[in-house]
Scaffold this motif. Sequence first.
Motif: not given
Length: 318
Positions: A211-213, A230-234, A239-244
Motif C-alpha cells: 500500500v505505502g502512503g 517489506v515494500v511490494v507496492g504503493f 511513495i513514503p520516505e524513511v528516516k534511517v
Amino acid sequence: FMHGLQVVATDGPDSVEFTELPDPTGDALVVDVRAAGVGFPDLLMARGEHQIRRPVPFTLGWEAAGVISAAPDDSRFKEGEEVVTLTLGSFAEKVAAVPEATFPKPPGLSWEQAAAFPMNYLTALAGLQRRGRLREDETVLVHGAAGGTGTAAIQVAKSLGARVIGVVSGDAKEMVARAAGADEVFRSDGPWKDEVVEFSGGGVDLVFDPVGGERFTDSLRSLRTEGRVVVVGFSEGSIPEVKVNRLLMNNTEVSGCSWSVLATAPGGLRGAAHQLGRMVDAGDITPVVDRGYPLMEGAGALRAIDERRVAGKAVLLP
C-alpha cells in the motif's frame, strides 16, 4: 485476427480499447487464454506510471491462464498443456508466452483462480520468504489484506506457519481477509498501530506492505526489535520516505521486493511456482477472485481497481 485490449494513450482506463490484433507468429509458445488476471500494475501501465513503459499502442496485461496451442519443437511444453504465464500482452485471446515465466496450471484451480495466481502469489512468496526471511511462528502484518496481493500474502504466510494480522478499510473487506485466513483484522482508519502492537505482544516480526502512503511510518512503529518491513507496492499512490535513524535506533530494516527476485533463487521461478503448487495441493492457498469480466469490459475492471472496489482479484474472460 484475434481480439485484445490495447492502450492507445496513457490516460488510464478511458484509453483502453477492445480491438482486433494480429495472431502471434513465428516459432512462439502460444497460449490460448482462458482467463487473465487484472491488477494494480495494469492500471499503472495504462496511465504510463509503471516503471516499465511501452510505446503506445500496446496490449495490456501481465498474467494469464490457458492452453498451449503451439510450442517450438525444442520446448519443454506440449500442445494441449494447461499453464499459467507471466507475460506482457496477456489481455488478449492468445499470447506469445515467455517460456521462463510459464508454468503448469495447478490442477486444483479453476481458470479464474489460475489467472489470479502467478503474480500475486509469487510476490507474496518473494516478499515473505525470500526478502522477509519469514520463520515459522513469527507474526506478520499485511496491509491491503483484502486485495489480490494481500489475500495471497495471508495464505502464503499461514502456509509457512506464521500468525497473520490484516489491515483493511471496511466491513466487507474484513470478511474477505478473515476468510483468507487472517487471525485478526484491524481498520486502516482506526488506531491500528496500537492495536497491532497490543495483539502481537509488543510488535510484529514482519510487515508486508503493498500500500505505502501515510501508514508507512506507523508500520515501522509496529515492529518489534529486529523486525522487518517489506515494500511490494504503493497502491495508495504516494511513495513514503524513511528516516534511517529510526532503523538504527530500533534495530529494524526495510526491504524492497519484486517477484522477479525469485528468478535468481535456487530453482528459479519454476522452483517457486512448484513450491506454490504444493501449497495449492495441500489446500493452503486458494486465490480469491472478486468477479470475472468479459474481455471487452476490461476498462471497467481497471476502473473498479482504481476505485478500490475489488476484493481479491478481478479477472478477464476472453
